[in-house]
Design a protein around this motif. Structure first.
Motif, PDB file in Angstrom:
ATOM      1  N   ASN A 102       0.830  -1.214   0.000  1.00 10.37           N
ATOM      2  CA  ASN A 102       0.000   0.000   0.000  1.00 10.37           C
ATOM      3  C   ASN A 102       0.857   1.253   0.000  1.00 10.37           C
ATOM      4  N   GLY A 103       1.919   1.258   0.812  1.00 13.21           N
ATOM      5  CA  GLY A 103       2.794   2.420   0.870  1.00 13.21           C
ATOM      6  C   GLY A 103       3.480   2.669  -0.456  1.00 13.21           C
ATOM      7  N   ASP A 104       4.007   1.592  -1.064  1.00  9.50           N
ATOM      8  CA  ASP A 104       4.656   1.748  -2.368  1.00  9.50           C
ATOM      9  C   ASP A 104       3.662   2.213  -3.423  1.00  9.50           C
ATOM     10  N   GLN A 105       2.449   1.628  -3.367  1.00  7.77           N
ATOM     11  CA  GLN A 105       1.460   1.992  -4.365  1.00  7.77           C
ATOM     12  C   GLN A 105       1.064   3.466  -4.239  1.00  7.77           C
ATOM     13  N   HIS A 106       0.878   3.915  -2.993  1.00  6.61           N
ATOM     14  CA  HIS A 106       0.511   5.315  -2.775  1.00  6.61           C
ATOM     15  C   HIS A 106       1.600   6.253  -3.298  1.00  6.61           C
ATOM     16  N   GLY A 107       2.861   5.902  -3.026  1.00  8.42           N
ATOM     17  CA  GLY A 107       3.956   6.721  -3.538  1.00  8.42           C
ATOM     18  C   GLY A 107       3.996   6.731  -5.050  1.00  8.42           C
ATOM     19  N   GLY A 108       3.710   5.557  -5.689  1.00 10.37           N
ATOM     20  CA  GLY A 108       3.693   5.493  -7.145  1.00 10.37           C
ATOM     21  C   GLY A 108       2.586   6.323  -7.750  1.00 10.37           C
ATOM     22  N   ILE A 109       1.421   6.294  -7.136  1.00 10.02           N
ATOM     23  CA  ILE A 109       0.307   7.086  -7.634  1.00 10.02           C
ATOM     24  C   ILE A 109       0.592   8.577  -7.497  1.00 10.02           C
ATOM     25  N   LYS A 110       1.177   8.969  -6.356  1.00 12.12           N
ATOM     26  CA  LYS A 110       1.532  10.375  -6.162  1.00 12.12           C
ATOM     27  C   LYS A 110       2.533  10.828  -7.220  1.00 12.12           C
ATOM     28  N   LEU A 111       3.498   9.957  -7.542  1.00 10.71           N
ATOM     29  CA  LEU A 111       4.490  10.297  -8.562  1.00 10.71           C
ATOM     30  C   LEU A 111       3.830  10.425  -9.929  1.00 10.71           C
ATOM     31  N   LEU A 112       2.936   9.489 -10.264  1.00 13.61           N
ATOM     32  CA  LEU A 112       2.253   9.553 -11.553  1.00 13.61           C
ATOM     33  C   LEU A 112       1.419  10.831 -11.655  1.00 13.61           C
ATOM     34  N   GLU A 113       0.755  11.220 -10.568  1.00  9.34           N
ATOM     35  CA  GLU A 113      -0.003  12.469 -10.566  1.00  9.34           C
ATOM     36  C   GLU A 113       0.907  13.668 -10.814  1.00  9.34           C
ATOM     37  N   ALA A 114       2.075  13.657 -10.159  1.00  7.41           N
ATOM     38  CA  ALA A 114       3.006  14.768 -10.338  1.00  7.41           C
ATOM     39  C   ALA A 114       3.515  14.826 -11.771  1.00  7.41           C
ATOM     40  N   LEU A 115       3.822  13.663 -12.376  1.00  9.53           N
ATOM     41  CA  LEU A 115       4.292  13.630 -13.761  1.00  9.53           C
ATOM     42  C   LEU A 115       3.203  14.108 -14.721  1.00  9.53           C
ATOM     43  N   CYS A 116       1.957  13.686 -14.467  1.00  6.32           N
ATOM     44  CA  CYS A 116       0.841  14.133 -15.321  1.00  6.32           C
ATOM     45  C   CYS A 116       0.650  15.639 -15.219  1.00  6.32           C
TER      46      CYS A 116
END
Length: 772
Positions: free
Chosen positions: A707-721
């Motif tokens: 869950n922690g890794d996934q949340h960090g990945g989603i936050k990164l994808l949002e920032a890249l978008c």
């Protein structure tokens, strides 16, 4: 003072909903009145005036009742007010009736002798019998008057229009107006017109009453939810607007909740928070309404500020707001916060010398959590007191008794009571934030700055979010609440340090005496993964302004990296781009000075890293941009990558000057974009972001880590978008060369991944849809 800015309020919720409804109801009532006036003229002039001898008994009495009702109420069809009149009428009748029937009081007879006492007793008995007969006769007369006269008149007064419509409908159905043999055939068209007008008036009035019964509350509920106001408060605004439009439809023009609340604050009588006039709404409702509405958007704040400053009662209103939020105010945290928010709007025009004790009222907002939530030992709140008076131990005996007896009729149903510790903490945080904002605006005047610096203990209160142990614990346990206080504290410190003369010197001395704690806090903000980029900018500006040793910051890899990134942000983008209003000349000069210091510091750091070689400013900026792009795609720490994406996004969005720095920024973004798009396309192909949400967590031992890794990945994808969207929004239309390069990169990345070919816009749009 003339209004400087014209504000369009036509799209505001209360204007579109309530004012439009009030205007509609006003025009309906105009229609009812118009039909009534036409019918009264028709019946009196055409029928009863010229041809009364040709009317049948039924028509004569029908038209007589209709005429009497119309004559009595043609200009007053407001049923709610009529019901109130009837209630007061009935109460007056009862008072007159009870005043007529007075039971005699007989003084005790002091018998001087038995024979004389017996004589007195017989005479008194005879008089009492006669009095009872008179009382009974008066009672009978009053009952007959009520039954024969008052009750029918009251019924006609309240329901006259419906009775007229019913009588008219009955006569239209009966249709027995007489025959040609009776010489009445010429009356048939005139009677049909008269009765038709009465029926039309009754239908129109019933239609209006239906809207008043059902739509009124629904519209008020919708607006109250939007503004988070009590339903009764919005209903009071709606009723007043409808009442005004019933007299003049233009009443709603220029009327909204802001103007309504300012009018409540500008009442002519002296305001006592407890012993107000027996009317609704009250001064406190004005505070709650205006405090709630101005939270939304800037145009409401601008209108409120203009109306308050232009008001002839401005000094009186300011004094009342200071009392409402002051240390001796019995009001709740919520009400005090609303008063402080209103005062913050106009604080830039206030001179503290005009308000003795005013600075103490503002200072009380910055009290500690323990002081703001303090209650007397063994205190139990009286549940019969209004919730608006949360600190009721500050009421004196007369005020308390007045409230218990219903001395104030409050319109608002908003709960002002804070029950849990979390609610108390949130209320305390909001009070501190508003207090700091008031001081920021007051600091625009140098005389106010002198008062602030000379107020004992106030400068320490201003720095408390950065140096107090209890407040610093909030950074860990209640991050958002602490950050809101720290952000305003740093802004106020910067403004006070920029003030020339004694104030700036005192502020710097206070900071110097707590420099270690302040630097430690500023460093923790730079390293905090939850703090947004604009919030990290403030610590860097304070460090530059203080010209302190930054070795402790440079010693930490994370804080050193973030600090250097903030330097390029400060150097390239002015404070005004972040909505920070400079307000006065010395603040503007200080902002320019800090931008220059950021450039010098950035160049010095790059020169040190290149072992003393001289570097140009353009080269230094290019090096930092290269570090940002490398961190964006190569760093292992997702939090640092998110921060790099956010800073690059700010640079792309805010820096628009066509020069060498912009060229360096564009080249850096084009170089890094292949890796960015490949990573975004990887998320689209694997759909890692949805796996944990969709599938069950069979491996419970690793679910938290996933869950922690996934949340960090989603936050990164949002920032890249967000970064890609900003590039597309700012550059794709204006710079065809950058557009061509980015589209080629996107097509190439899609081909390498064996995916359908998309241009740059299509690729980031797909990623955005995936996130949604």
């Amino acid at each position: 003072m003339a209004r400087l800015i014209s504000i369009d309020d036509s799209w505001w919720h209360e204007v579109r909903r309530i004012n439009s409804y009030a205007l509609f109801m006003g025009y309906l009532l105009m229609g009812v009145r118009g039909l009534g006036l036409l019918m009264l003229t028709w019946t009196t002039v055409v029928l009863l005036g010229g041809f009364v001898s040709n009317l049948s008994q039924k028509d004569f009495w029908s038209l007589a009742v209709i005429t009497l009702v119309q004559a009595a109420g043609v200009f007053d069809f407001i049923l709610k007010e009529k019901l109130g009149d009837v209630v007061r009428w009935a109460l007056g009748f009862m008072m007159a009736f009870s005043g007529t029937i007075v039971f005699p009081t007989v003084k005790p007879i002091r018998h001087q002798s038995i024979s004389r006492g017996l004589c007195h007793f017989m005479l008194l008995k005879m008089l009492l019998n006669i009095l009872w007969i008179v009382i009974f006769a008066l009672w009978v007369v009053n009952v007959l008057v009520w039954a024969i006269l008052f009750f029918p008149l009251a019924l006609l007064y309240v329901l006259g229009l419906y009775i007229c419509a019913g009588i008219s409908l009955w006569r239209l159905i009966e249709h027995d107006y007489g025959s040609a043999a009776d010489g009445n055939s010429d009356m048939r068209p005139a009677l049909i017109v008269s009765y038709s007008l009465a029926v039309a008036q009754g239908v129109l009035f019933g239609y209006r009453s239906g809207h008043a019964l059902w739509a009124r509350k629904a519209i008020a509920q919708e607006v109250s939810k939007i503004y988070e106001l009590g339903l009764n408060t919005v209903l009071a605004y709606l009723d007043e607007t409808v009442k005004g439009c019933e007299k003049d439809p233009s009443f709603a023009r220029g009327r909204n909740l802001v103007t309504y609340a300012v009018n409540l604050l500008s009442k002519k009588y002296p305001v006592n928070l407890v012993m107000e006039p027996q009317s609704c709404p009250s001064y406190l409702d004005g505070v709650r309404i205006l405090g709630s509405v101005v939270r939304l958007v800037s145009d409401r704040r601008m209108l409120a500020k203009q109306l308050l400053i232009e008001s002839a009662s401005f000094v009186k209103i300011t004094g009342e707001l200071l009392d409402t939020m002051g240390p001796s105010s019995p009001c709740s945290m919520e009400t005090r916060e609303h008063a402080a928010r209103i005062l913050a709007l106009v604080a830039g025009t206030i001179r503290l010398e005009q308000f003795p004790g005013g600075i103490q009222c503002v200072s009380s907002l910055l009290d500690t959590f323990e002081e703001n939530s303090w209650q007397p030992e063994g205190y139990e709140r009286n549940s019969d007191l209004p919730k608006e008076f949360e600190r009721d131990w500050l009421l004196n005996a007369d005020e308390r008794q007045c409230l218990l007896d219903g001395g104030q009729i409050a319109c608002s149903t908003v709960s002002a009571s804070l029950e849990s510790d979390t609610d108390l903490l949130l209320g305390h945080t909001r009070l501190v934030v508003q207090g700091l904002r008031i001081l920021q605006n007051l600091a625009a005047d140098e005389d106010n700055c002198r008062v602030i610096s000379n107020t004992e203990g106030l400068l320490l209160k201003i720095m408390a979010p950065l140096i107090s142990d209890s407040d610093l614990l909030l950074h860990r346990d209640h991050h958002d609440e602490w950050c809101s206080m720290a952000e305003e504290s740093m802004e106020l410190m910067s403004r006070l340090m920029a003030t020339p003369g004694e104030t700036g010197t005192k502020m710097r001395n206070e900071i110097s005496s707590n420099i270690e704690a302040i630097i430690s806090t500023l460093q923790s903000i730079l390293e905090c993964h939850k703090c947004e980029v604009p919030r990290k900018r403030q610590p860097a500006e304070i460090i530059l302004d203080l010209s302190v040793d930054t070795s402790s910051i440079m010693a930490s890899e994370t804080s050193n990296k973030i600090f250097i990134w903030m330097l390029i942000l400060i150097f390239l983008i002015p404070d005004s781009n972040y909505g920070k209003m400079l307000g006065c000349i010395h603040w503007a000069k200080k902002s320019s000075c800090i931008r220059r210091l950021a450039g010098q510091k950035l160049q010095a750091v790059q020169s040190l890293q290149s072992e003393g070689s001289a570097t140009t400013m353009l080269h230094s900026v290019g090096v930092v941009l290269g570090d940002l792009t490398r961190t964006l795609v190569d760093a292992e720490n997702n939090a640092n990558r998110v921060h790099a994406a956010q800073i690059l996004g700010h640079l792309v969005d805010q820096y628009t000057k066509s020069d060498g720095y912009l060229k360096e920024l564009k080249k850096a973004m084009v170089r890094v974009m292949p890796k960015v798009l490949r990573e975004m396309l990887g998320y689209l192909s694997t759909r890692r972001g949805m796996q944990i949400v969709i599938h069950d967590h069979e491996d419970t031992s690793s679910s938290h880590q996933q869950n922690g890794d996934q949340h960090g990945g989603i936050k990164l994808l949002e920032a890249l978008c967000d970064l890609c969207w900003t590039i597309w929004w700012r550059w794709m239309v204006e710079d065809t060369d950058v557009t061509r390069q980015l589209n080629q990169i996107a097509e190439k990345v899609c081909s390498q991944q064996n995916k359908p070919v998309m241009d740059f816009e299509g690729l980031w749009y797909e990623a955005r849809k995936f996130l949604k």
